[in-house]
Structures are given as structure tokens and as C-alpha cells.
Design a protein around this motif. Structure first.
Motif, PDB file in Angstrom:
ATOM      1  N   THR A  56      16.210  60.464  80.189  1.00  0.00           N
ATOM      2  CA  THR A  56      16.355  59.215  79.988  1.00  0.00           C
ATOM      3  C   THR A  56      16.808  58.663  78.731  1.00  0.00           C
ATOM      4  OG1 THR A  56      14.568  58.883  81.535  1.00  0.00           O
ATOM      5  CG2 THR A  56      15.058  57.185  80.246  1.00  0.00           C
ATOM      6  N   ALA A  57      16.476  59.393  77.693  1.00  0.00           N
ATOM      7  CA  ALA A  57      16.993  58.794  76.183  1.00  0.00           C
ATOM      8  C   ALA A  57      18.721  59.045  76.378  1.00  0.00           C
ATOM      9  CB  ALA A  57      16.424  59.873  75.214  1.00  0.00           C
ATOM     10  N   GLU A  58      19.183  60.350  76.730  1.00  0.00           N
ATOM     11  CA  GLU A  58      20.564  60.414  76.604  1.00  0.00           C
ATOM     12  C   GLU A  58      21.151  59.455  77.414  1.00  0.00           C
ATOM     13  OE1 GLU A  58      23.391  64.084  78.310  1.00  0.00           O
ATOM     14  OE2 GLU A  58      21.230  64.392  78.182  1.00  0.00           O
ATOM     15  N   ASN A  59      20.838  59.309  78.650  1.00  0.00           N
ATOM     16  CA  ASN A  59      21.451  58.239  79.644  1.00  0.00           C
ATOM     17  C   ASN A  59      21.484  56.745  78.790  1.00  0.00           C
ATOM     18  OD1 ASN A  59      21.988  59.979  81.669  1.00  0.00           O
ATOM     19  ND2 ASN A  59      19.779  59.511  82.847  1.00  0.00           N
ATOM     20  N   GLU A  60      20.036  56.180  78.228  1.00  0.00           N
ATOM     21  CA  GLU A  60      20.188  55.009  77.579  1.00  0.00           C
ATOM     22  C   GLU A  60      21.081  55.046  76.349  1.00  0.00           C
ATOM     23  OE1 GLU A  60      18.999  52.524  78.634  1.00  0.00           O
ATOM     24  OE2 GLU A  60      17.634  53.292  80.304  1.00  0.00           O
ATOM     25  N   TYR A  61      21.326  56.192  75.604  1.00  0.00           N
ATOM     26  CA  TYR A  61      22.256  56.359  74.472  1.00  0.00           C
ATOM     27  C   TYR A  61      23.615  55.913  74.833  1.00  0.00           C
ATOM     28  CZ  TYR A  61      18.355  57.443  71.491  1.00  0.00           C
ATOM     29  OH  TYR A  61      17.247  57.498  70.803  1.00  0.00           O
ATOM     30  N   LYS A  62      23.814  56.849  76.169  1.00  0.00           N
ATOM     31  CA  LYS A  62      25.257  56.689  76.614  1.00  0.00           C
ATOM     32  C   LYS A  62      25.671  55.214  76.951  1.00  0.00           C
ATOM     33  CE  LYS A  62      28.304  58.349  80.466  1.00  0.00           C
ATOM     34  NZ  LYS A  62      28.212  59.254  81.743  1.00  0.00           N
ATOM     35  N   ALA A  63      24.602  54.589  77.696  1.00  0.00           N
ATOM     36  CA  ALA A  63      24.691  53.206  78.010  1.00  0.00           C
ATOM     37  C   ALA A  63      24.991  52.238  76.921  1.00  0.00           C
ATOM     38  CB  ALA A  63      23.755  52.767  78.967  1.00  0.00           C
ATOM     39  N   SER A  64      24.244  52.583  75.799  1.00  0.00           N
ATOM     40  CA  SER A  64      24.506  51.726  74.589  1.00  0.00           C
ATOM     41  C   SER A  64      25.846  51.694  73.977  1.00  0.00           C
ATOM     42  CB  SER A  64      23.444  52.333  73.637  1.00  0.00           C
ATOM     43  OG  SER A  64      23.462  51.456  72.309  1.00  0.00           O
ATOM     44  N   LEU A  65      26.398  53.150  73.924  1.00  0.00           N
ATOM     45  CA  LEU A  65      27.636  53.373  73.382  1.00  0.00           C
ATOM     46  C   LEU A  65      28.773  52.654  74.249  1.00  0.00           C
ATOM     47  CD1 LEU A  65      27.165  56.933  72.243  1.00  0.00           C
ATOM     48  CD2 LEU A  65      27.510  54.987  70.738  1.00  0.00           C
ATOM     49  N   GLU A  66      28.619  52.837  75.551  1.00  0.00           N
ATOM     50  CA  GLU A  66      29.524  52.122  76.389  1.00  0.00           C
ATOM     51  C   GLU A  66      29.780  50.712  76.197  1.00  0.00           C
ATOM     52  OE1 GLU A  66      29.151  55.373  80.354  1.00  0.00           O
ATOM     53  OE2 GLU A  66      28.032  53.240  80.261  1.00  0.00           O
ATOM     54  N   ALA A  67      28.686  50.123  75.713  1.00  0.00           N
ATOM     55  CA  ALA A  67      28.643  48.660  75.357  1.00  0.00           C
ATOM     56  C   ALA A  67      29.269  48.347  74.238  1.00  0.00           C
ATOM     57  CB  ALA A  67      27.279  48.030  75.605  1.00  0.00           C
ATOM     58  N   ASP A  68      28.775  49.088  73.195  1.00  0.00           N
ATOM     59  CA  ASP A  68      29.260  48.951  71.745  1.00  0.00           C
ATOM     60  C   ASP A  68      29.438  50.341  71.166  1.00  0.00           C
ATOM     61  OD1 ASP A  68      29.839  48.492  69.113  1.00  0.00           O
ATOM     62  OD2 ASP A  68      27.740  47.721  68.631  1.00  0.00           O
ATOM     63  N   PRO A  69      30.783  50.947  71.400  1.00  0.00           N
ATOM     64  CA  PRO A  69      31.221  52.451  70.756  1.00  0.00           C
ATOM     65  C   PRO A  69      30.823  52.470  69.314  1.00  0.00           C
ATOM     66  CG  PRO A  69      32.843  51.391  72.078  1.00  0.00           C
ATOM     67  CD  PRO A  69      32.007  50.511  71.681  1.00  0.00           C
ATOM     68  N   ASP A  70      30.883  51.331  68.477  1.00  0.00           N
ATOM     69  CA  ASP A  70      30.580  51.566  66.948  1.00  0.00           C
ATOM     70  C   ASP A  70      29.382  51.587  66.419  1.00  0.00           C
ATOM     71  OD1 ASP A  70      31.194  51.485  64.231  1.00  0.00           O
ATOM     72  OD2 ASP A  70      31.739  49.152  64.331  1.00  0.00           O
ATOM     73  N   GLN A  71      28.674  52.510  66.743  1.00  0.00           N
ATOM     74  CA  GLN A  71      27.191  53.101  66.561  1.00  0.00           C
ATOM     75  C   GLN A  71      27.321  54.598  66.071  1.00  0.00           C
ATOM     76  OE1 GLN A  71      24.079  50.751  68.901  1.00  0.00           O
ATOM     77  NE2 GLN A  71      25.817  51.083  70.516  1.00  0.00           N
ATOM     78  N   GLY A  72      27.530  54.647  64.844  1.00  0.00           N
ATOM     79  CA  GLY A  72      27.386  56.017  64.162  1.00  0.00           C
ATOM     80  C   GLY A  72      26.018  56.946  64.796  1.00  0.00           C
ATOM     81  N   THR A  73      24.941  56.360  64.381  1.00  0.00           N
ATOM     82  CA  THR A  73      23.694  57.159  64.569  1.00  0.00           C
ATOM     83  C   THR A  73      23.351  57.175  66.041  1.00  0.00           C
ATOM     84  OG1 THR A  73      22.419  54.838  64.718  1.00  0.00           O
ATOM     85  CG2 THR A  73      22.618  56.107  62.428  1.00  0.00           C
ATOM     86  N   VAL A  74      23.769  56.327  66.966  1.00  0.00           N
ATOM     87  CA  VAL A  74      23.856  56.532  68.463  1.00  0.00           C
ATOM     88  C   VAL A  74      24.636  57.707  68.964  1.00  0.00           C
ATOM     89  CG1 VAL A  74      23.581  55.404  70.672  1.00  0.00           C
ATOM     90  CG2 VAL A  74      23.142  54.128  68.700  1.00  0.00           C
ATOM     91  N   SER A  75      25.627  57.779  68.338  1.00  0.00           N
ATOM     92  CA  SER A  75      26.681  58.588  68.925  1.00  0.00           C
ATOM     93  C   SER A  75      26.146  60.193  68.383  1.00  0.00           C
ATOM     94  CB  SER A  75      28.048  58.363  68.052  1.00  0.00           C
ATOM     95  OG  SER A  75      28.629  57.381  68.410  1.00  0.00           O
ATOM     96  N   ALA A  76      25.387  60.181  67.287  1.00  0.00           N
ATOM     97  CA  ALA A  76      24.821  61.468  66.726  1.00  0.00           C
ATOM     98  C   ALA A  76      23.670  61.790  67.581  1.00  0.00           C
ATOM     99  CB  ALA A  76      24.299  61.356  65.261  1.00  0.00           C
ATOM    100  N   ALA A  77      22.874  60.863  67.848  1.00  0.00           N
ATOM    101  CA  ALA A  77      21.723  61.242  68.810  1.00  0.00           C
ATOM    102  C   ALA A  77      22.239  61.655  70.224  1.00  0.00           C
ATOM    103  CB  ALA A  77      20.956  59.955  68.963  1.00  0.00           C
ATOM    104  N   TYR A  78      23.175  60.855  70.693  1.00  0.00           N
ATOM    105  CA  TYR A  78      23.652  61.146  71.987  1.00  0.00           C
ATOM    106  C   TYR A  78      24.128  62.525  72.125  1.00  0.00           C
ATOM    107  CZ  TYR A  78      26.328  61.119  76.198  1.00  0.00           C
ATOM    108  OH  TYR A  78      27.042  61.179  77.587  1.00  0.00           O
ATOM    109  N   ALA A  79      24.888  62.841  71.173  1.00  0.00           N
ATOM    110  CA  ALA A  79      25.726  64.407  70.830  1.00  0.00           C
ATOM    111  C   ALA A  79      24.439  65.521  70.749  1.00  0.00           C
ATOM    112  CB  ALA A  79      26.381  64.491  69.595  1.00  0.00           C
ATOM    113  N   ARG A  80      23.353  65.180  70.072  1.00  0.00           N
ATOM    114  CA  ARG A  80      22.620  65.869  69.912  1.00  0.00           C
ATOM    115  C   ARG A  80      21.641  66.284  71.275  1.00  0.00           C
ATOM    116  NH1 ARG A  80      17.673  64.253  69.362  1.00  0.00           N
ATOM    117  NH2 ARG A  80      17.962  62.342  68.486  1.00  0.00           N
ATOM    118  N   LEU A  81      21.445  65.187  72.071  1.00  0.00           N
ATOM    119  CA  LEU A  81      20.654  65.472  73.214  1.00  0.00           C
ATOM    120  C   LEU A  81      21.531  66.184  74.371  1.00  0.00           C
ATOM    121  CD1 LEU A  81      18.890  61.955  73.547  1.00  0.00           C
ATOM    122  CD2 LEU A  81      17.732  64.241  73.156  1.00  0.00           C
TER     123      LEU A  81
END
Length: 236
Positions: A211-236
Motif C-alpha cells: 500500500t505504501a508503494e501505491n500511495e507514494y506512486k500516487a503522490s508522485l503522479e500529483a507532484d513529481p517534484d518530491q525527492g524523498t518520496v521518489s527515493a521511498a518509492y524506488a526503495r519499495l
């Protein structure tokens, strides 16, 4: 949980837009002044609000005219202590949230107080968008890598309140005066991104990585300019 983030890591348009809605001057003052006087003839019947005495009215006026957030918070506490029961509880809570939200920007010691006030407001007004916004924004800051189950539940509920209402709150006809169309759209995207980011944080806190992976993906789709979220998504 490895992922955490600072709610004030970079200025966001969304916070400025929300601040307009929680401002303790302007509209709330005008509304309170009107309620404190005689009800205009021909207006729909509403329970009329009244000040307990002139002292309460003068205290509220002083609050709306105080620019320093720390001084304003002290005045709000005085209002609460002197007038625990007031017809203007909604206005007072709005002022508390706006003031604590401003202070929490730079003072971590005010963040739990902000969460507590938002949770209090949401108990009586479950769809309060501003309270939900600040709770979802601040909860991960307070919870960090080892959030309590209660805090996870609180921020999850708040994030869903935000997502359920964002389209309505950011309809074109709701745009605040002085906010450009571009900033209005950007604020909406940032708030959607924040809500999904918070849900991702909550899911990681509950050990639900899918679920965390899906939520981070949705967050980045709304606002791609989030470095820490990109890193978290990549890690998951």
C-alpha cells in the motif's frame, strides 16, 4: 520505517493557500461582528451568536489585530481560560489552528498541540478540511519512524477527508482572491500529493509496504517534484 520527511523542507503553495482560509482577520472578524449585533431584517433565521460581555468582544478584536503568532496564541489561551463557553467556538478553533499552524512551521514543540487541536475539531466537524490538512501534514513529523497506532489512524482519516473534498474545495469558483489560476492548480496538486504521501507514511508504519508503494506512486503522479518520496518509492 525508513522514510520520514520534514513538512517544511521547502515552501509549498498549498500551505500559503490554506493559510488564507485559516486567517484570523478579515472574514471571521466580519462574521463575528455581524453575529454580535442585531440580525438584519429579512435574513434567514439562524441561532444568533452573542458575546458574553464587552470583555470577550474586545479580547477577540485584539486577537485579530495581533500579528505575532506567539502573542496571538497567548491571547487565545486567555480567551479560552476566561470564556470556556462561547458562542464563537468555531471562530476560536479556526484561530487556534491558523496560529498553531504558523508556529509549527519553525517550532517543533507546537506540532503536537496543533495535532491535538485538529483532532478536537474533527471530532465535532469530521469534514473540516483545514483541520484535516494540518493533521495530515504534521502527523508524520511528530510520529517519525516509530508512530503510534493512534497517530497512524488519525492521519489516515485526515488524509481521506482531504482526498474526498479536494475537487470541491479547489473548484474554479472557490479560488481565493489574490491567488493565480496556476498557483490554485499547483496548490491542489500539492495537497493531493501530501495526502497520498501521508497515507504512504502511515502504510509503512503499519508494515504494509504494498500500500505504501501505491500511495507514494500516487503522490508522485500529483507532484513529481518530491525527492524523498521518489527515493521511498524506488526503495519499495
Amino acid at each position: 520505517m525508513e522514510f520520514s520527511y520534514s513538512i517544511m523542507r521547502r515552501p509549498i503553495v498549498a500551505t500559503a493557500v490554506i493559510a488564507l482560509a485559516t486567517c484570523v482577520t478579515g472574514v471571521p472578524l466580519a462574521r463575528a461582528q455581524a453575529a454580535g449585533g442585531q440580525q438584519a431584517t429579512g435574513q434567514s433565521a439562524q441561532p444568533q451568536k452573542n458575546w458574553k460581555d464587552r470583555g470577550e468582544y474586545d479580547l477577540y478584536m485584539k486577537i485579530t489585530q495581533t500579528q505575532d503568532a506567539k502573542q496571538r496564541l497567548d491571547l487565545l489561551k486567555t480567551w479560552t481560560d476566561k470564556y470556556p463557553q462561547t458562542d464563537f467556538k468555531t471562530e476560536r478553533n479556526q484561530a487556534y489552528i491558523g496560529t498553531l499552524g504558523q508556529l509549527a512551521n519553525s517550532d517543533p514543540t507546537q506540532r503536537q498541540a496543533l495535532i491535538d487541536k485538529c483532532a478536537e475539531v474533527l471530532k465535532s466537524d469530521p469534514k473540516n478540511f483545514t483541520a484535516a490538512y494540518y493533521l495530515a501534514l504534521t502527523g508524520p513529523q511528530v510520529g517519525g519512524k516509530t508512530p503510534s497506532a493512534d497517530l497512524i489512524s488519525q492521519v489516515q482519516s485526515a488524509a481521506h477527508v482531504i482526498l474526498d473534498q479536494t475537487d470541491t474545495m479547489f473548484a474554479p469558483d472557490k479560488k481565493k482572491a489574490g491567488v493565480s489560476e496556476a498557483d490554485w492548480a499547483k496548490a491542489k496538486n500539492q495537497i493531493v500529493a501530501m495526502a497520498h504521501r501521508t497515507l504512504g507514511w502511515a502504510a509503512e508504519g503499519s508494515k504494509d509496504n504494498a500500500t505504501a508503494e501505491n500511495e507514494y506512486k500516487a503522490s508522485l503522479e500529483a507532484d513529481p517534484d518530491q525527492g524523498t518520496v521518489s527515493a521511498a518509492y524506488a526503495r519499495l
